[in-house]
Design an enzyme around this catalytic site. Structure first.
Site, PDB file in Angstrom:
ATOM      1  N   ARG A  80       0.836  -1.198   0.000  1.00 56.27           N
ATOM      2  CA  ARG A  80       0.000   0.000   0.000  1.00 56.27           C
ATOM      3  C   ARG A  80       0.874   1.253   0.000  1.00 56.27           C
ATOM      4  O   ARG A  80       0.548   2.255  -0.633  1.00 56.27           O
ATOM      5  CB  ARG A  80      -0.951  -0.020   1.197  1.00 56.27           C
ATOM      6  CG  ARG A  80      -2.051   1.014   1.084  1.00 56.27           C
ATOM      7  CD  ARG A  80      -3.151   0.782   2.090  1.00 56.27           C
ATOM      8  NE  ARG A  80      -2.681   0.971   3.462  1.00 56.27           N
ATOM      9  CZ  ARG A  80      -3.414   0.702   4.540  1.00 56.27           C
ATOM     10  NH1 ARG A  80      -4.646   0.236   4.428  1.00 56.27           N
ATOM     11  NH2 ARG A  80      -2.920   0.892   5.756  1.00 56.27           N
ATOM     12  N   LYS A 183      -2.721   6.440   1.094  1.00 53.08           N
ATOM     13  CA  LYS A 183      -2.634   6.882   2.491  1.00 53.08           C
ATOM     14  C   LYS A 183      -1.676   8.070   2.583  1.00 53.08           C
ATOM     15  O   LYS A 183      -0.504   7.901   2.917  1.00 53.08           O
ATOM     16  CB  LYS A 183      -2.164   5.710   3.358  1.00 53.08           C
ATOM     17  CG  LYS A 183      -2.656   5.779   4.793  1.00 53.08           C
ATOM     18  CD  LYS A 183      -2.428   4.466   5.503  1.00 53.08           C
ATOM     19  CE  LYS A 183      -2.818   4.546   6.965  1.00 53.08           C
ATOM     20  NZ  LYS A 183      -4.267   4.563   7.185  1.00 53.08           N
ATOM     21  N   GLU A 219     -16.391   6.190   3.431  1.00 56.97           N
ATOM     22  CA  GLU A 219     -15.802   5.621   4.642  1.00 56.97           C
ATOM     23  C   GLU A 219     -15.756   6.683   5.725  1.00 56.97           C
ATOM     24  O   GLU A 219     -16.118   7.835   5.495  1.00 56.97           O
ATOM     25  CB  GLU A 219     -14.395   5.086   4.350  1.00 56.97           C
ATOM     26  CG  GLU A 219     -13.400   6.174   3.955  1.00 56.97           C
ATOM     27  CD  GLU A 219     -11.970   5.663   3.894  1.00 56.97           C
ATOM     28  OE1 GLU A 219     -11.585   4.817   4.714  1.00 56.97           O
ATOM     29  OE2 GLU A 219     -11.210   6.139   3.030  1.00 56.97           O
TER      30      GLU A 219
HETATM   31  C1  LIG Z   1      -5.374   3.760   7.372  1.00 51.21           C
HETATM   32  C2  LIG Z   1      -6.757   4.042   6.969  1.00 51.21           C
HETATM   33  C3  LIG Z   1      -7.805   3.126   7.139  1.00 51.21           C
HETATM   34  C4  LIG Z   1      -7.622   1.810   7.860  1.00 51.21           C
HETATM   35  O1  LIG Z   1      -6.768   0.937   7.194  1.00 51.21           O
HETATM   36  P1  LIG Z   1      -6.144  -0.310   7.948  1.00 51.21           P
HETATM   37  O2  LIG Z   1      -5.178  -0.866   6.969  1.00 51.21           O
HETATM   38  O3  LIG Z   1      -7.248  -1.248   8.248  1.00 51.21           O
HETATM   39  O4  LIG Z   1      -5.499   0.202   9.189  1.00 51.21           O
HETATM   40  C5  LIG Z   1      -9.061   3.456   6.666  1.00 51.21           C
HETATM   41  N1  LIG Z   1      -9.300   4.643   6.071  1.00 51.21           N
HETATM   42  C6  LIG Z   1      -8.325   5.559   5.897  1.00 51.21           C
HETATM   43  C7  LIG Z   1      -8.661   6.840   5.239  1.00 51.21           C
HETATM   44  C8  LIG Z   1      -7.035   5.283   6.336  1.00 51.21           C
HETATM   45  O5  LIG Z   1      -6.078   6.208   6.166  1.00 51.21           O
END
Ligand SMILES: *Cc1c(COP(=O)(O)O)cnc(C)c1O
Length: 339
Positions: A80, A183, A219
């Site tokens: 990722r 991210k 989300e």
């Molecule tokens: C990091 C993150 C998540 C959660 O991801 P995980 O890999 O399950 O920790 C969900 N939404 C956003 C916007 C994120 O930055």
């Protein structure tokens, strides 16, 4: 750190002994370096400061009953971070380098890994930033990849606390064809005003809608969303959602528990049909939602009216935790055991 009270930790930063760093210069990555300073010394016109060339990751290590340390799905975080790098024109961190850095940071700080019974765990934060100096808008020539760790307490002390979240159409965290799927810090900056407003109104998070039509669920700020209806695990699909590794894992577990997994666009109105709703992510694993208020439509969707955790959420939670802590076998190869 003299005496850490493991069962009293919050989800915050505690100074540890070392972090590890690696510099990208002249078109290639250098050697991993161990560092005991918490300070980064960078040029004032570094691209991470001006143009948002910044990506991060979050993963955890857990100490099991057997004393062994397990890191959860580190390769997924590595991949990722590569996607995040590509998305904002930063060099990919090779997977081997990513994993070596994570392992090194965990090993060097072993005394900070909380014991099994404490409910605390070790949070691992990889960071990739453009450090090269630029005034014109362009990708930097130089980058820093860094991994630090910090022990964190359980997200919910004393068991689950279902939370209230809200929907607002006033803000988006990401654009329809923007950076929502990677991210990067910019998405978080974009969510701060909405997040603070929600908190002032007594909500723990905002549930964002798709930024193009505002018809579908996206989300929550830092966590994915899912709902349970009958025998189905339903989670939104869109071009502006960050692919959560926790959600991916829960989808797999749900399928193996005999649930039907529906990963598709989810219209807002469908919230009325769910029996359980939750946020999911590394920090809380699963955070059950007691109520979603749609502030623009003056509508409320209520779950868990008796204050109890949903049966399906609890089952999924217990299964995932058991794999992370090594209480149950890991048939998926998700866990790296530190030798
Ligand atoms: C990091 C993150 C998540 C959660 O991801 P995980 O890999 O399950 O920790 C969900 N939404 C956003 C916007 C994120 O930055």
């Amino acid at each position: 750190m003299e005496n850490i009270n493991w069962s009293d930790l919050s989800f915050g930063y505690i100074q540890t002994d070392y972090n590890v760093r690696c510099y990208y210069r002249d078109g290639k990555w250098g050697e991993l370096e161990v560092c005991s300073s918490e300070i980064i010394n960078i040029h004032m016109s570094a691209t991470c400061l001006h143009y948002g060339q910044e990506a991060f990751e979050g993963l955890k290590a857990y100490r099991g009953k057997d004393g062994k340390v397990r890191i959860f799905r580190m390769d997924e975080n590595g991949k990722r971070m590569q996607a995040s790098g590509r998305g904002i024109k930063m060099p990919e961190v090779p997977l081997e380098l990513f994993e070596a850095a994570v392992l090194k940071a965990v090993r060097l700080n072993e005394r900070f890994i909380p014991p099994y019974e404490s409910g605390s765990s070790l949070y691992i934060r990889p960071l990739l930033i453009g450090t090269g100096a630029c005034i014109g808008v362009q990708p930097a020539e130089e980058y820093l990849f860094l991994v630090f760790i910090t022990p964190v307490g359980p997200y919910f002390k004393g068991g689950f606390q279902p939370t209230k979240i809200c929907i607002t159409r006033e803000f988006d965290r990401a654009a329809p064809q923007g950076t929502g799927t990677i991210k990067v810090g910019g998405n978080y900056a974009a969510s701060l005003v909405a997040g603070e407003q929600a908190k002032e109104k007594g909500y723990t998070a905002v549930l964002y809608l798709d930024p193009k039509e505002k018809k579908y669920l996206d989300e929550c700020g830092p966590a994915n969303f899912f709902g349970i209806r009958g025998n189905s695990y339903i989670t939104p699909q869109s071009n502006s959602i960050l692919p959560s590794i926790t959600n991916k894992s829960l989808m797999q577990l749900a399928e193996n528990m005999g649930l039907t997994v529906e990963h598709r666009p989810v219209p807002v109105e469908e919230l009325a049909t769910f029996e359980e709703a939750a946020e999911c992510g590394t920090a809380a694993v699963i955070a059950p939602i007691s109520q979603i208020d749609d502030l623009d439509e003056n509508k409320s969707y209520v779950y868990l009216p008796d204050g109890k955790l949903g049966v399906v959420c609890e089952k999924l939670y217990n299964k995932l935790r058991a794999i992370q802590y090594g209480d149950e076998p890991d048939p998926y190869g998700w866990v790296t055991v530190l030798e």
